[in-house]
Scaffold this active site. Structure first.
Site, short mmCIF file in Angstrom:
data_model
loop_
_atom_site.label_atom_id
_atom_site.label_comp_id
_atom_site.label_asym_id
_atom_site.label_seq_id
_atom_site.Cartn_x
_atom_site.Cartn_y
_atom_site.Cartn_z
N GLU A 1 0.80 -0.88 -0.08
CA GLU A 1 -0.02 -0.15 0.04
C GLU A 1 0.77 1.23 -0.02
OE1 GLU A 1 -1.56 1.34 3.81
OE2 GLU A 1 -1.54 -0.63 4.45
N CYS B 1 -3.64 -3.43 4.23
CA CYS B 1 -2.54 -4.50 4.77
C CYS B 1 -2.85 -6.00 4.41
CB CYS B 1 -2.70 -4.25 6.34
SG CYS B 1 -2.08 -2.78 6.91
N HIS C 1 -2.79 -9.97 12.01
CA HIS C 1 -2.33 -8.80 11.51
C HIS C 1 -1.76 -8.10 12.79
CE1 HIS C 1 -1.80 -5.14 9.37
NE2 HIS C 1 -2.79 -4.63 9.85
N1 COA Z 1 1.45 3.54 30.86
C1 COA Z 1 0.79 2.48 30.28
N2 COA Z 1 -0.08 2.56 29.12
C2 COA Z 1 -0.42 3.47 28.94
C3 COA Z 1 0.20 4.83 29.22
C4 COA Z 1 1.25 4.33 30.28
N3 COA Z 1 2.00 5.58 30.89
N4 COA Z 1 -0.28 5.87 28.80
C5 COA Z 1 -1.20 5.45 27.94
N5 COA Z 1 -1.28 4.19 27.84
C6 COA Z 1 -2.33 3.35 27.30
C7 COA Z 1 -3.49 3.85 26.89
O1 COA Z 1 -4.33 3.37 28.08
C8 COA Z 1 -3.87 3.13 25.66
O2 COA Z 1 -4.18 1.77 26.07
P1 COA Z 1 -5.78 1.06 25.66
O3 COA Z 1 -5.78 1.32 24.26
O4 COA Z 1 -5.81 -0.16 26.21
O5 COA Z 1 -6.68 1.94 26.21
C9 COA Z 1 -2.87 3.14 24.80
O6 COA Z 1 -1.83 3.19 25.80
C10 COA Z 1 -2.74 4.06 23.86
O7 COA Z 1 -2.85 5.36 24.48
P2 COA Z 1 -3.98 6.31 23.75
O8 COA Z 1 -4.29 7.47 24.34
O9 COA Z 1 -5.19 5.53 22.88
O10 COA Z 1 -3.03 6.62 22.23
P3 COA Z 1 -3.01 7.64 21.36
O11 COA Z 1 -4.29 8.57 21.15
O12 COA Z 1 -1.76 8.21 21.06
O13 COA Z 1 -3.18 6.67 19.69
C11 COA Z 1 -2.81 4.54 18.43
C12 COA Z 1 -2.54 5.22 19.87
C13 COA Z 1 -2.52 3.54 18.57
C14 COA Z 1 -4.46 4.92 18.25
C15 COA Z 1 -2.32 5.50 17.58
O14 COA Z 1 -0.85 5.15 17.37
C16 COA Z 1 -2.70 5.37 15.92
O15 COA Z 1 -3.78 5.63 15.59
N6 COA Z 1 -1.73 4.33 15.42
C17 COA Z 1 -2.30 3.83 14.15
C18 COA Z 1 -3.66 3.04 14.18
C19 COA Z 1 -3.64 1.80 13.28
O16 COA Z 1 -2.62 1.22 12.86
N7 COA Z 1 -4.76 1.37 12.88
C20 COA Z 1 -4.73 0.23 12.06
C21 COA Z 1 -5.59 -0.76 12.56
S1 COA Z 1 -5.52 -1.89 11.41
#
Ligand code: COA
Length: 395
Positions: free
Chosen positions: A81, A113, A228
């Site tokens: 992709e 993906c 995945h």
């Molecule tokens: N210690 C431990 N865990 C922590 C933490 C800390 N200090 N601070 C945050 N976290 C956890 C959160 O609780 C959350 O866990 P949860 O998902 O179980 O609730 C996780 O870390 C991520 O935190 P979040 O605030 O949701 O992160 P974010 O808003 O920065 O976004 C993603 C995280 C993954 C959504 C972002 O990186 C993203 O969009 N990535 C691409 C998504 C993707 O690949 N999608 C395709 C799916 S096929």
């Protein structure tokens, strides 16, 4: 007929960034990346190392290690992709670099993906014909979201090449169920440098797809589960759902530790590789299982007997998913011995955050390839609107 994967080879860039250092630079608690998202290190490609170079290296290795000549390949499919062109397939560059015959059928498959997984199933169908012998399917991607974005810790890069034959020495493969539904969870408009991701919605779409695919089969809880892996923490959530479908809701953490964890080890050191991600997870399980058996002094064939087959779940945003079943052949340890992915990951060079930022934003070359990079090919820029590639080593 036992059609399936004869051999697999992986290529990951030789440079990586520690997520601990990235967290510190972004003023974020490191446990968010290490535990909350589950990634420790992410692969960072060099400017001369685009998806064609990643794919050609993986394809070169798989044929060399399997002892197959490029002239024996009758079908070449690239799943990606991250293509640089809307008409000329990425596979055509790979075909040329690998010196595959002109009578080979050559094309790309695009479905976020899931492209390479659909490619693999097409190759399996193709290989059933008595006329056809070997197919080469390569998953290759560079996952980029940009500096300072929520997606930044889930970047990565890599390629996995799979040789398909009707007498596979690694594993037989078949499709169990499939799911498709039009969604806007992750997409890449033509005019934008980075993808648009609805993070929470994308997770929901993935969960819907996994539940739809697993609901159509009688799940054997003694199998291994390969998913995945955009980031390892997501796989934990996904497996908790699958565990509840098979009546293991209260026991999902132990089940995850026994049946999933080892497939998450390499993705936690490489990051997201989009089309290659599910296959890197499979490689992670197989090599970890093989090395574990050797350390314990038991036969890898006996070690794997505790597992009754392998589920492989591939998801592509947009969205489409397929659940496959893999059955290892008795010759699997001989094939896995040449993987050497853990060693390659251990041998990489660590970048500083400043070096990584420069690389991410560098629009073009030049950056020297040094003798430790291990690449057999390089991209050297655009000349007369044509991308230039060459072979840099023949050993
Ligand atoms: N210690 C431990 N865990 C922590 C933490 C800390 N200090 N601070 C945050 N976290 C956890 C959160 O609780 C959350 O866990 P949860 O998902 O179980 O609730 C996780 O870390 C991520 O935190 P979040 O605030 O949701 O992160 P974010 O808003 O920065 O976004 C993603 C995280 C993954 C959504 C972002 O990186 C993203 O969009 N990535 C691409 C998504 C993707 O690949 N999608 C395709 C799916 S096929």
């Amino acid at each position: 007929m036992n059609v399936g994967i004869d051999h697999i080879a992986t290529y990951v860039p030789n440079r990586y960034l520690s997520l601990k250092e990235l967290a510190s630079a972004r003023n974020i608690d490191e446990n968010k990346f290490l535990i909350g998202i589950g990634i420790k290190e992410m692969a960072v490609p060099s400017p001369w190392e685009d998806i064609v170079v990643l794919a050609a290296n993986a394809g070169y290795r798989v044929m060399k290690e399997a002892g197959i000549s490029p002239k024996e390949i009758g079908l070449l499919i690239v799943g990606t992709e991250s293509a640089e062109d809307r008409a000329k397939p990425t596979a055509t560059h790979v075909h040329s670099l690998l010196d595959i015959s002109e009578s080979c059928r050559v094309y790309d498959i695009l479905h976020a993906c899931a492209g390479a997984s659909y490619g693999l199933l097409s190759a399996v169908d193709w290989a059933h014909s008595p006329k056809h012998k070997y197919a080469l399917v390569i998953a290759t991607d560079i996952a980029r979201y940009g500096v300072g974005t929520p997606g930044e810790p889930t970047q990565g890069a890599g390629a996995v090449a799979m040789l398909v034959s009707k007498a596979p020495r690694l594993m037989k493969i078949k499709e169990l169920s499939t799911y498709s539904k039009s969604t806007y969870d992750f997409w890449k408009p033509m005019d934008q440098k980075y993808p648009i991701v609805k993070g929470v919605y994308s997770v929901q779409c993935y969960l819907n797809a996994v539940k739809a695919c697993f609901s159509k089969v009688t799940i054997n809880k003694n199998a291994v589960f390969i998913y995945h892996t955009p980031y390892p923490k997501l796989v934990e959530k996904v497996h908790a759902e699958v565990a509840s479908l098979m009546g293991e809701a209260d026991n999902w953490r132990k089940h995850y530790a026994d049946k999933v964890f080892s497939s998450n080890i390499y993705p936690s050191r490489v990051g997201n590789t989009y089309t290659a991600s599910v296959w890197l997870s499979l490689v992670s399980f197989l090599e970890t299982c093989y090395e574990g058996a050797i350390i314990q002094g038991i036969s890898p064939i006996d070690a794997v007997k505790q597992h009754e087959g392998i589920y492989i779940f591939s998801y592509g945003s947009g969205c489409g998913a397929v659940l496959m079943q893999g059955e290892l052949m008795d010759t699997w340890p001989t094939m896995v011995r040449s993987f050497q992915v853990r060693q390659a990951l251990d041998d990489r060079r660590r970048l500083t955050v400043e070096e990584y930022e420069q690389l991410l934003e560098t629009p073009a070359l030049p950056m020297q390839i040094d003798k430790f990079d291990g690449s057999h090919f390089k991209y050297s820029g655009v000349k007369n609107e044509e991308r230039q590639y060459s072979r840099i080593s023949t050993d």
